[in-house]
Structure formats: structure tokens, C-alpha cells
Design a protein around this motif. Sequence first.
Motif, mmCIF file in Angstrom:
data_model
loop_
_atom_site.group_PDB
_atom_site.id
_atom_site.type_symbol
_atom_site.label_atom_id
_atom_site.label_comp_id
_atom_site.label_asym_id
_atom_site.label_seq_id
_atom_site.Cartn_x
_atom_site.Cartn_y
_atom_site.Cartn_z
ATOM 1 N N HIS A 176 92.645 41.243 83.052
ATOM 2 C CA HIS A 176 91.513 41.298 83.999
ATOM 3 C C HIS A 176 91.389 42.628 84.742
ATOM 4 O O HIS A 176 90.422 42.847 85.457
ATOM 5 N N HIS A 177 92.353 43.542 84.550
ATOM 6 C CA HIS A 177 92.222 44.878 85.160
ATOM 7 C C HIS A 177 92.009 45.971 84.115
ATOM 8 O O HIS A 177 92.130 47.160 84.428
ATOM 9 N N GLU A 178 91.719 45.571 82.883
ATOM 10 C CA GLU A 178 91.335 46.573 81.887
ATOM 11 C C GLU A 178 89.934 47.061 82.254
ATOM 12 O O GLU A 178 89.166 46.349 82.907
ATOM 13 N N ARG A 179 89.607 48.287 81.837
ATOM 14 C CA ARG A 179 88.286 48.847 82.130
ATOM 15 C C ARG A 179 87.558 49.198 80.837
ATOM 16 O O ARG A 179 88.184 49.608 79.866
ATOM 17 N N TRP A 180 86.257 49.015 80.854
ATOM 18 C CA TRP A 180 85.424 49.273 79.677
ATOM 19 C C TRP A 180 85.695 50.668 79.098
ATOM 20 O O TRP A 180 85.713 50.867 77.889
ATOM 21 N N ASP A 181 85.917 51.671 79.982
ATOM 22 C CA ASP A 181 86.112 53.046 79.497
ATOM 23 C C ASP A 181 87.562 53.324 79.072
ATOM 24 O O ASP A 181 87.911 54.458 78.723
ATOM 25 N N GLY A 182 88.409 52.312 79.129
ATOM 26 C CA GLY A 182 89.791 52.474 78.645
ATOM 27 C C GLY A 182 90.770 52.957 79.697
ATOM 28 O O GLY A 182 91.948 53.184 79.391
ATOM 29 N N SER A 183 90.305 53.104 80.952
ATOM 30 C CA SER A 183 91.204 53.660 81.982
ATOM 31 C C SER A 183 91.929 52.581 82.792
ATOM 32 O O SER A 183 92.577 52.889 83.787
ATOM 33 N N GLY A 184 91.820 51.338 82.350
ATOM 34 C CA GLY A 184 92.448 50.247 83.112
ATOM 35 C C GLY A 184 93.885 49.988 82.697
ATOM 36 O O GLY A 184 94.491 50.758 81.948
ATOM 37 N N TYR A 185 94.423 48.873 83.163
ATOM 38 C CA TYR A 185 95.807 48.517 82.847
ATOM 39 C C TYR A 185 95.888 47.015 82.557
ATOM 40 O O TYR A 185 94.959 46.297 82.911
ATOM 41 N N LEU B 123 93.118 48.952 77.180
ATOM 42 C CA LEU B 123 92.155 48.526 76.155
ATOM 43 C C LEU B 123 90.776 49.082 76.516
ATOM 44 O O LEU B 123 90.474 49.346 77.685
ATOM 45 N N LYS B 124 89.933 49.182 75.493
ATOM 46 C CA LYS B 124 88.635 49.826 75.698
ATOM 47 C C LYS B 124 87.517 48.997 75.082
ATOM 48 O O LYS B 124 87.701 48.387 74.026
ATOM 49 N N GLY B 125 86.329 49.006 75.719
ATOM 50 C CA GLY B 125 85.129 48.382 75.160
ATOM 51 C C GLY B 125 85.378 46.944 74.722
ATOM 52 O O GLY B 125 86.014 46.152 75.421
ATOM 53 N N GLU B 126 84.869 46.637 73.529
ATOM 54 C CA GLU B 126 84.997 45.259 73.038
ATOM 55 C C GLU B 126 86.417 44.930 72.588
ATOM 56 O O GLU B 126 86.680 43.796 72.170
ATOM 57 N N GLY B 127 87.299 45.890 72.670
ATOM 58 C CA GLY B 127 88.723 45.612 72.432
ATOM 59 C C GLY B 127 89.312 44.773 73.552
ATOM 60 O O GLY B 127 90.374 44.165 73.398
ATOM 61 N N ILE B 128 88.624 44.762 74.699
ATOM 62 C CA ILE B 128 89.051 43.916 75.822
ATOM 63 C C ILE B 128 88.514 42.502 75.550
ATOM 64 O O ILE B 128 87.334 42.344 75.232
ATOM 65 N N PRO B 129 89.361 41.472 75.653
ATOM 66 C CA PRO B 129 88.858 40.109 75.389
ATOM 67 C C PRO B 129 87.639 39.785 76.263
ATOM 68 O O PRO B 129 87.582 40.180 77.437
ATOM 69 N N LEU B 130 86.671 39.078 75.671
ATOM 70 C CA LEU B 130 85.406 38.787 76.362
ATOM 71 C C LEU B 130 85.625 38.098 77.714
ATOM 72 O O LEU B 130 85.000 38.464 78.719
ATOM 73 N N GLU C 74 79.301 50.789 88.331
ATOM 74 C CA GLU C 74 80.452 50.733 87.410
ATOM 75 C C GLU C 74 80.052 50.255 86.016
ATOM 76 O O GLU C 74 80.904 50.024 85.166
ATOM 77 N N ARG C 75 78.734 50.095 85.803
ATOM 78 C CA ARG C 75 78.240 49.655 84.493
ATOM 79 C C ARG C 75 78.593 50.702 83.431
ATOM 80 O O ARG C 75 78.232 51.874 83.551
ATOM 81 N N GLY C 76 79.319 50.258 82.416
ATOM 82 C CA GLY C 76 79.719 51.188 81.351
ATOM 83 C C GLY C 76 80.958 51.997 81.708
ATOM 84 O O GLY C 76 81.431 52.782 80.882
ATOM 85 N N LYS C 77 81.454 51.876 82.945
ATOM 86 C CA LYS C 77 82.700 52.587 83.317
ATOM 87 C C LYS C 77 83.809 51.537 83.457
ATOM 88 O O LYS C 77 84.650 51.368 82.602
ATOM 89 N N TYR C 78 83.751 50.816 84.562
ATOM 90 C CA TYR C 78 84.714 49.727 84.759
ATOM 91 C C TYR C 78 84.289 48.511 83.910
ATOM 92 O O TYR C 78 85.109 47.861 83.257
ATOM 93 N N PHE C 79 82.981 48.229 83.951
ATOM 94 C CA PHE C 79 82.515 46.957 83.381
ATOM 95 C C PHE C 79 81.728 47.111 82.082
ATOM 96 O O PHE C 79 81.042 48.126 81.870
#
Length: 317
Positions: free
Chosen positions: A209-218, A222-229, A265-270
Motif C-alpha cells: 500500500h506504500h508503493e508508488r505508480w512512478d516506482g519510488s515507493g516501498y 514496484l511500478k505502474g500496473e506491476g503494483i497489485p490493483l 499525485e495523479r501519475g506520480k504517487y497514484f
Amino acid sequence: MLSEKIKKRLEFKLQNTRLRQLIAGEIVALLAEKPDDVNTEEYCMTVAELVVGELKAKLCRPFEEKPLDSGEKEAAASDQATDFDAVIKRLTTGVEHALLAGNLQMLRALGEAIAQRDTGTSKHSPRVTLLSIALAEHLDLDTERIQALIKGSFLHDIGKIGIADDILLKPRGLTDEERATMNSHPQLGAMIISSVSWLADALDVVRHHHERWDGSGYPDGLKGEGIPLNARIFAVVDVFDALASDRPYKDAMGFDEVRKEILAERGKYFDPGIVDAFDQIARLLYNKYMGKPYHVLDELVRHAMETHFGAATPIPL
Ligand SMILES: [Fe+2]
């Protein structure tokens, strides 16, 4: 009549067994009618055979029927199978519902405990669950995914149980080392629930739940659709709720300000698609859930769980 000693021995042998609960009344009634001139042992054997015989007749009938003509056989088999299946189904459904209701109660209690320790309020837990459900329904997700999202929403921060208070409750100014410890809570949470098979589908949210769409999360970058929906959905509602509510160290933002932050945060975090979908219902959800007392939120979440798990959740918690 049967002596008290034998009655007590029989009762002792049958105590705490399901069999006793089911048939003890009948057995005792039969034994109590033993004539004085009949041998006790023989009488007990007869009663036992009678009871066993009746049980066999009821439970094993489909396997012991004498040959019938084809029409009778088909009809009888159908009736018996239906009876037998119905009994088994009723029993298993009853057990499953009882287990499920217990699991759901435990989920709510655990969610409340986690939220209380972390945010100082019980409301965060039912509210993020309700927001998640509403967004998932808006996205027209299937039941299984919504069930997983409900579990994950309640338990998302369960890993914070393992974070020391002086770090967890520090309002700001965490050192790098403290930040690293704090950011280990998703992995810790995943580890805590990993041995519970019923919670396997909650892992997506708990760990990611702290992964970010742009891959900078933890924790996994994970990045984009690689993060579970479900994790992408939950990330949006979790931040929305945090911004829109009072915390010990900050005041709640108004809806317009919260919306602005989320859109930024659209497209960055989310996930941009999730943000767009959420934006369509965000105002409605804000009015419906923010500022509501705990008992109202709890009642709403209980109803939503009944709907999505198809189980009655006993009252009170
Ligand atoms: Fe978290």
C-alpha cells in the motif's frame, strides 16, 4: 430401572461429544424405561443397536438400498441424494458461516486496535474500508477482489504493531534510521499475516500500500500496473482519509484541498485511472463518511461486509 451408577458412567463416556448433544436425550429416555427384570447389559446393548440402527438408516441409506427397478432407483436415489446433500450442505454452511462471522469480527476488532494505536482514532479503519469498497464497486470489481480489499483495508497497517512507540508516535523529524524502521511496516505486516491462509488475499494491500505508480515507493519499488490493483486502490483512499481527517499533529483539510492534493499525485504517487474513477465519487464519499461518529461507520461497514461476504456478522462486536 437403571442404576444411578451406570447412568453416570454412560453420561461420563458421552460428555463433551457431539454425539451426546445430538442423541443423549433419546438414549437416556430409552435407558430410563428399562424394566427391573431385564438384564442391564443386554438392555444397554439393545438400546445401542437401536440407536445405531436408526442413525445408519438415516445416514447410510443411499449406500444400502436393495435393488429397485430403474425408475424407482432413479427417483429414490434422487430423493435420498437430495436429502443427504441437503443435510450435509446445511451442516457445512452453518459451520462455514460461523467461522466466517468469527473471522470478520476478528478483522474488525484487529483493524480498530491497529488504527487506535497508530492514529489515535478508531474511525480510520472502518472509513478506509468503506471508501475502498465504494471505489471497488464503482470500478465494478468482482466479489473475490472486493473481499480481499476489505481484509487488506482493515489490516493494512498491522505491521505497525511491531514499530516502537517513540518512532510510531513521533509527529515529525524522523531520522533516516527511524524512517527506515517506520517504512518496514508493510513487510512486517505481510510477515504477521503470512501464516493465516484466510488472509492470503490481503497480502497485496498489506505489503504494497506504500508503493508508488512512478516506482519510488516501498518496500519493493514496484511500478505502474506491476503494483497489485487492490494496493493501487487502497493507496488513494488511505491518503484521502489521512488528509481529510484530524490527527493528533494536524487539522483536517477541506474537500477541495484534499481533492487538489490527490489530483496533484495523479501519475506520480497514484494510478491515474484510479484517481479519475475516485474523483467521480469523491465528493459524495466525503459527505457520506467524513465527520461521522464511529458507531455509524461501524454499522455501515458491518452491513457492507454482510453484502460482500454473504454472512451475518453478529452484534455486538
Ligand atoms: Fe501504512
